[in-house]
Design a protein around this motif. Structure first.
Motif, PDB file in Angstrom:
ATOM      1  N   ARG A  93       0.835  -1.205   0.000  1.00 10.55           N
ATOM      2  CA  ARG A  93       0.000   0.000   0.000  1.00 10.55           C
ATOM      3  C   ARG A  93       0.874   1.261   0.000  1.00 10.55           C
ATOM      4  O   ARG A  93       0.632   2.209  -0.752  1.00 10.55           O
ATOM      5  N   GLN A  94       1.901   1.262   0.844  1.00 12.50           N
ATOM      6  CA  GLN A  94       2.791   2.424   0.927  1.00 12.50           C
ATOM      7  C   GLN A  94       3.570   2.616  -0.369  1.00 12.50           C
ATOM      8  O   GLN A  94       3.763   3.743  -0.832  1.00 12.50           O
ATOM      9  N   SER A  95       4.009   1.510  -0.959  1.00 13.94           N
ATOM     10  CA  SER A  95       4.771   1.591  -2.204  1.00 13.94           C
ATOM     11  C   SER A  95       3.903   2.112  -3.348  1.00 13.94           C
ATOM     12  O   SER A  95       4.369   2.873  -4.203  1.00 13.94           O
ATOM     13  N   ILE A  96       2.628   1.730  -3.362  1.00  7.85           N
ATOM     14  CA  ILE A  96       1.701   2.236  -4.382  1.00  7.85           C
ATOM     15  C   ILE A  96       1.539   3.746  -4.237  1.00  7.85           C
ATOM     16  O   ILE A  96       1.519   4.481  -5.237  1.00  7.85           O
ATOM     17  N   SER A  97       1.450   4.231  -3.002  1.00 11.20           N
ATOM     18  CA  SER A  97       1.325   5.676  -2.773  1.00 11.20           C
ATOM     19  C   SER A  97       2.549   6.407  -3.312  1.00 11.20           C
ATOM     20  O   SER A  97       2.422   7.456  -3.966  1.00 11.20           O
ATOM     21  N   GLY A 147       5.253   8.274 -10.368  1.00 10.32           N
ATOM     22  CA  GLY A 147       4.981   7.778 -11.710  1.00 10.32           C
ATOM     23  C   GLY A 147       5.748   6.516 -12.059  1.00 10.32           C
ATOM     24  O   GLY A 147       5.748   6.080 -13.211  1.00 10.32           O
ATOM     25  N   HIS A 148       6.408   5.909 -11.067  1.00  8.50           N
ATOM     26  CA  HIS A 148       7.179   4.690 -11.312  1.00  8.50           C
ATOM     27  C   HIS A 148       6.282   3.448 -11.286  1.00  8.50           C
ATOM     28  O   HIS A 148       5.288   3.403 -10.563  1.00  8.50           O
ATOM     29  N   MET A 149       6.672   2.446 -12.076  1.00 12.61           N
ATOM     30  CA  MET A 149       5.983   1.162 -12.024  1.00 12.61           C
ATOM     31  C   MET A 149       6.486   0.348 -10.847  1.00 12.61           C
ATOM     32  O   MET A 149       7.618   0.527 -10.378  1.00 12.61           O
ATOM     33  N   ALA A 178       9.691   0.517  -7.960  1.00 14.24           N
ATOM     34  CA  ALA A 178      10.381   1.315  -8.985  1.00 14.24           C
ATOM     35  C   ALA A 178      11.114   0.431  -9.985  1.00 14.24           C
ATOM     36  O   ALA A 178      12.331   0.516 -10.152  1.00 14.24           O
ATOM     37  N   VAL A 179      10.367  -0.410 -10.682  1.00 11.95           N
ATOM     38  CA  VAL A 179      10.993  -1.397 -11.588  1.00 11.95           C
ATOM     39  C   VAL A 179      11.398  -0.800 -12.930  1.00 11.95           C
ATOM     40  O   VAL A 179      12.153  -1.419 -13.686  1.00 11.95           O
ATOM     41  N   ILE A 197       2.554 -12.765 -11.837  1.00 12.95           N
ATOM     42  CA  ILE A 197       3.069 -11.401 -11.740  1.00 12.95           C
ATOM     43  C   ILE A 197       2.016 -10.386 -12.147  1.00 12.95           C
ATOM     44  O   ILE A 197       1.344 -10.552 -13.176  1.00 12.95           O
ATOM     45  N   SER A 198       1.872  -9.341 -11.340  1.00  8.23           N
ATOM     46  CA  SER A 198       1.021  -8.200 -11.693  1.00  8.23           C
ATOM     47  C   SER A 198       1.870  -6.942 -11.616  1.00  8.23           C
ATOM     48  O   SER A 198       2.858  -6.886 -10.870  1.00  8.23           O
ATOM     49  N   ILE A 199       1.487  -5.929 -12.390  1.00  6.17           N
ATOM     50  CA  ILE A 199       2.270  -4.702 -12.474  1.00  6.17           C
ATOM     51  C   ILE A 199       1.368  -3.487 -12.251  1.00  6.17           C
ATOM     52  O   ILE A 199       0.268  -3.409 -12.806  1.00  6.17           O
ATOM     53  N   PHE A 200       1.851  -2.571 -11.416  1.00 11.33           N
ATOM     54  CA  PHE A 200       1.169  -1.300 -11.198  1.00 11.33           C
ATOM     55  C   PHE A 200       1.790  -0.250 -12.109  1.00 11.33           C
ATOM     56  O   PHE A 200       3.018  -0.146 -12.196  1.00 11.33           O
ATOM     57  N   PRO A 201       1.018   0.540 -12.828  1.00 11.20           N
ATOM     58  CA  PRO A 201      -0.453   0.638 -12.799  1.00 11.20           C
ATOM     59  C   PRO A 201      -1.140  -0.121 -13.931  1.00 11.20           C
ATOM     60  O   PRO A 201      -2.322   0.093 -14.156  1.00 11.20           O
ATOM     61  N   LEU A 202      -0.419  -0.987 -14.631  1.00  9.02           N
ATOM     62  CA  LEU A 202      -1.014  -1.677 -15.781  1.00  9.02           C
ATOM     63  C   LEU A 202      -2.194  -2.556 -15.391  1.00  9.02           C
ATOM     64  O   LEU A 202      -3.223  -2.588 -16.077  1.00  9.02           O
ATOM     65  N   ASP A 203      -2.047  -3.305 -14.283  1.00  8.91           N
ATOM     66  CA  ASP A 203      -3.035  -4.332 -13.942  1.00  8.91           C
ATOM     67  C   ASP A 203      -4.011  -3.934 -12.847  1.00  8.91           C
ATOM     68  O   ASP A 203      -5.139  -4.442 -12.807  1.00  8.91           O
ATOM     69  N   ALA A 204      -3.603  -3.093 -11.930  1.00  5.38           N
ATOM     70  CA  ALA A 204      -4.460  -2.671 -10.814  1.00  5.38           C
ATOM     71  C   ALA A 204      -3.838  -1.459 -10.146  1.00  5.38           C
ATOM     72  O   ALA A 204      -2.646  -1.168 -10.338  1.00  5.38           O
TER      73      ALA A 204
END
Length: 290
Positions: A142-146, A152-154, A212-213, A247-254
């Motif tokens: 949750r913190q990493s998504i914020s 703007g990093h994936m 930050a991938v 594997i899921s990727i932010f913000p592509l998948d959710a």
């Protein structure tokens, strides 16, 4: 250091009020400030904490000041009592009693805080592998998504499932199985950066947060490293089959931690029929499987 109050040193209302103010402050710094303020008001003087120099030595007491000490959690704090006329023996005895009672209280508060921090940390850590547990992993995600939303990093979420580990555990015994899980946890930690998080979210399931991938191609490189490491069992056995990874990727998948975890789980579930090491990306699944 604490000496009980004598009958001729029964506390006054002002002294009880001082102690009540110290007790009211639930922290060391605030408690010490309340003690200094209370002693200053009670004895019409200036009371302050002795400062430390860069070498960790206490400053030299001011001329004419009287110094009392209290110790909290192994750390000493000097109290400089500054007044034109020194405290009388009776006043100083009262001050020492008040400092002694405050010392006991502040030690108790500090110990409770230490135990609370320790318990809080224990609730966030898987006891076997020392990895983040599911609750801690979700908070980190949750913190990493914020942060990623602002920068703007994936970021990527990996759901790792050990293939047939139950059979390995039954054949070699739980003690060996636990050793294997602990070793795997250490190996996974070595493959990630300090900002990434590895968690244990099931008996033989792990989750990995990659912050930050940069690009999906970078995620693919990390997934390949994980598959390469997981292909070899920590303890040799022919029963070892490696792992499946979703594997899921932010913000592509959710865009939420729950959404990313669900997407990674869906991707993993798409590989369940395979008994060989395999991985799948949520965004590459057919629309009817998402």
């Amino acid at each position: 250091r604490f000496c009980p109050m004598k009958t001729d040193l029964a506390p006054s209302l002002a002294e009880l009020d001082l102690l009540q103010n110290v007790v009211r402050e639930h922290g060391l710094e605030a408690g010490l400030e309340a003690l200094c303020l209370g002693l200053s008001n009670l004895f019409n003087c200036q009371v302050r904490i002795a400062a430390l120099d860069p070498d960790g030595q206490f400053e030299t007491p001011s001329p004419g000041s009287q110094t009392e000490w209290l110790e909290v959690q192994g750390h000493s704090y000097g109290l400089f009592i500054i007044r034109s006329e020194p405290l009388s023996p009776n006043e100083r005895e009262h001050a020492r009693i008040l400092i002694g009672i405050s010392e006991r209280w502040l030690n108790a508060v500090s110990e409770i805080k230490r135990l609370e921090d320790e318990l809080s940390q224990t609730r966030r850590i898987d006891p076997l592998t020392r990895l983040a547990n599911r609750r801690c992993f979700e908070e980190s995600l949750r913190q990493s998504i914020s942060r990623s939303t602002r920068s703007g990093h994936m970021l990527a979420c990996m759901h790792v499932d050990l293939i047939g580990f139950k059979k390995v555990n039954e054949a070699l015994g739980e003690e060996i199985g636990d050793e294997m899980l602990f070793a795997l946890a250490e190996n996974m930690q070595r493959l990630v950066r300090s900002d990434d998080v590895v968690g244990r979210i099931g008996a033989d399931e792990f989750a990995v947060l990659l912050s930050a991938v940069g690009t999906p191609d970078n995620v693919a490189l990390i997934v390949d490293r994980f598959q390469s490491m997981l292909a070899t069992p920590p303890i040799p056995t022919d029963l070892w089959k490696g792992a499946r990874i979703g594997i899921s990727i932010f913000p592509l998948d959710a865009q939420t931690e729950a959404g990313l975890l669900d997407a990674a789980a869906v991707a993993l579930n798409s590989t369940k029929s395979s008994q060989e090491a395999v991985h799948a990306y949520y965004h590459e699944l057919p629309a009817n499987e998402r």
